[in-house]
Write a protein that holds these residues in place. Structure first.
Motif, mmCIF file in Angstrom:
data_model
loop_
_atom_site.group_PDB
_atom_site.id
_atom_site.type_symbol
_atom_site.label_atom_id
_atom_site.label_comp_id
_atom_site.label_asym_id
_atom_site.label_seq_id
_atom_site.Cartn_x
_atom_site.Cartn_y
_atom_site.Cartn_z
ATOM 1 N N GLN A 197 0.864 -1.019 -0.102
ATOM 2 C CA GLN A 197 -0.127 0.006 0.098
ATOM 3 C C GLN A 197 0.806 1.281 -0.027
ATOM 4 O O GLN A 197 0.345 2.332 -0.634
ATOM 5 C CB GLN A 197 -0.786 0.279 1.241
ATOM 6 N N GLU A 198 2.097 1.264 0.792
ATOM 7 C CA GLU A 198 2.716 2.309 0.873
ATOM 8 C C GLU A 198 3.533 2.700 -0.570
ATOM 9 O O GLU A 198 3.817 3.781 -0.951
ATOM 10 C CB GLU A 198 3.977 2.110 1.838
ATOM 11 N N HIS A 199 3.590 1.491 -1.465
ATOM 12 C CA HIS A 199 4.083 1.552 -2.926
ATOM 13 C C HIS A 199 3.228 1.701 -3.870
ATOM 14 O O HIS A 199 3.537 1.413 -4.933
ATOM 15 C CB HIS A 199 5.259 0.738 -3.162
ATOM 16 N N ILE A 200 2.010 1.955 -3.410
ATOM 17 C CA ILE A 200 0.901 1.943 -4.620
ATOM 18 C C ILE A 200 0.973 2.882 -5.592
ATOM 19 O O ILE A 200 0.568 2.528 -6.751
ATOM 20 C CB ILE A 200 -0.490 2.039 -3.850
ATOM 21 N N HIS A 201 1.730 3.816 -5.486
ATOM 22 C CA HIS A 201 1.952 5.060 -6.433
ATOM 23 C C HIS A 201 3.313 4.852 -7.075
ATOM 24 O O HIS A 201 3.699 5.695 -7.842
ATOM 25 C CB HIS A 201 1.994 6.286 -5.691
ATOM 26 N N SER A 202 4.002 3.991 -6.801
ATOM 27 C CA SER A 202 5.327 3.599 -7.396
ATOM 28 C C SER A 202 5.447 2.223 -7.787
ATOM 29 O O SER A 202 4.620 1.292 -7.915
ATOM 30 C CB SER A 202 6.412 4.256 -6.435
ATOM 31 N N LYS A 203 6.760 1.625 -7.924
ATOM 32 C CA LYS A 203 7.049 0.473 -8.115
ATOM 33 C C LYS A 203 7.728 -0.385 -6.923
ATOM 34 O O LYS A 203 7.894 0.098 -6.015
ATOM 35 C CB LYS A 203 8.110 0.307 -9.148
ATOM 36 N N LEU A 204 7.445 -1.887 -7.263
ATOM 37 C CA LEU A 204 7.827 -2.804 -5.982
ATOM 38 C C LEU A 204 8.226 -4.081 -6.543
ATOM 39 O O LEU A 204 7.407 -4.524 -7.382
ATOM 40 C CB LEU A 204 6.853 -2.842 -4.958
ATOM 41 N N ASP A 205 9.342 -4.295 -6.374
ATOM 42 C CA ASP A 205 9.940 -5.475 -7.222
ATOM 43 C C ASP A 205 9.805 -6.617 -5.917
ATOM 44 O O ASP A 205 9.785 -6.529 -4.853
ATOM 45 C CB ASP A 205 11.080 -5.353 -7.591
#
Length: 290
Positions: A197-205
């Motif tokens: 949720q913290e990375h919902i606006h960006s990428k997460l691998d």
């Protein structure tokens, strides 16, 4: 169908067997043949209750709401207490009996149908016993099914009763899945969801997620899918698409703006992901006002 025990009923006890003629109708009805009730009952404070079967054609579900007893299968005896539920697949050799000191109170159900084996596999109670506690929701379903004995063999009521059983088995399967040790002890799923949720606006691998779970990528992916039914990245993408739906529903922002807000600078790629996940393009979703 398998025969229930001959335990002498008390005034508030229940034992009902679906007539053979009605079973035949249920077996041949498109809406009933998946799962239908063949017998059911309620044995309060069942002193002296005992049953032994070398095999049986239908499936049996038994729910202990008070007292205690024991179940023996494959040479192993398991203590049954209040709040325990056990599932006996068709063909299983077993015996069970009430405690002499504190006899159990039981709801029991026999059922059959083309979906019965599938539900057995879906529930997957390894020890055949599972503790769910004394749950009013489950008791209400058993009580509802017990009213079939007053239905004058009405086919529609038995069809509805079969669907109640499907809902009950689905709920039990969910409880079993949620309480499996692998689902609880492997990693903190709530923490991983919060991280996504913290990375919902960006990428997460995958590397970052596996590191947070303190597992290798392989073991993390395997365990995550066991718990959620999805791969970690698919789960993260689904979260993004649900957020996209919210933005399209509640704001006038363009599809390009929504895509950018979720970390997708290629609007066409975002639209393809959205359509694959939701079933329609973002612009069509907005117009549809679902």
């Amino acid at each position: 169908m398998s025969k229930p025990s001959r335990w002498p009923l008390t005034a508030d006890g229940i034992r009902f067997i679906t007539p053979h003629v009605l079973v035949k109708r249920l077996q041949n009805h498109a809406l009933a043949k998946g799962l239908f009730v063949t017998a059911m009952g309620y044995y309060p404070t069942a002193s002296g209750h005992a049953m032994e079967r070398k095999g049986h054609p239908d499936h049996i579900l038994i729910y202990c709401t008070a007292g205690s007893g024991s179940l023996t299968m494959a040479g192993k005896t398991t203590e049954i207490n209040s709040g325990d539920i056990f599932y006996l697949p068709a063909g299983s050799q077993h015996s069970y009996q009430a405690s002499k000191e504190l006899p159990w109170t039981l709801y029991w159900l026999h059922f059959d149908g083309t979906l019965a084996n599938d539900f057995c596999q879906h529930i997957n109670i390894v020890e055949r016993k599972f503790t769910i506690g004394v749950q009013p929701r489950v008791i209400r379903v058993f009580d509802g099914i017990s009213h079939l004995r007053h239905s004058s063999h009405n086919l529609a009521e038995f069809i509805q009763g079969g669907h109640q059983v499907q809902a009950l088995l689905s709920y039990i399967a969910l409880l079993v899945q949620q309480r499996k040790p692998s689902a609880i002890n492997t990693f903190d799923t709530e923490n991983l969801r919060a991280m996504m949720q913290e990375h919902i606006h960006s990428k997460l691998d995958l590397d970052s997620l596996a590191e947070a779970a303190k597992l290798s990528k392989y073991h993390f992916s395997k365990k995550f899918k066991q718990v959620t039914g999805e791969s970690p990245i698919s789960y993260f993408i689904n979260m993004k698409m649900q957020r996209a739906c919210y933005l399209l529903d509640s704001t006038p922002r363009s599809v390009k703006h929504v895509a950018s807000e979720l970390g997708y600078h290629d609007t066409y790629y975002f639209s393809r992901l959205f359509k694959k996940n939701i079933g329609m393009a973002p612009a069509i979703y907005r117009k549809a006002k679902l």
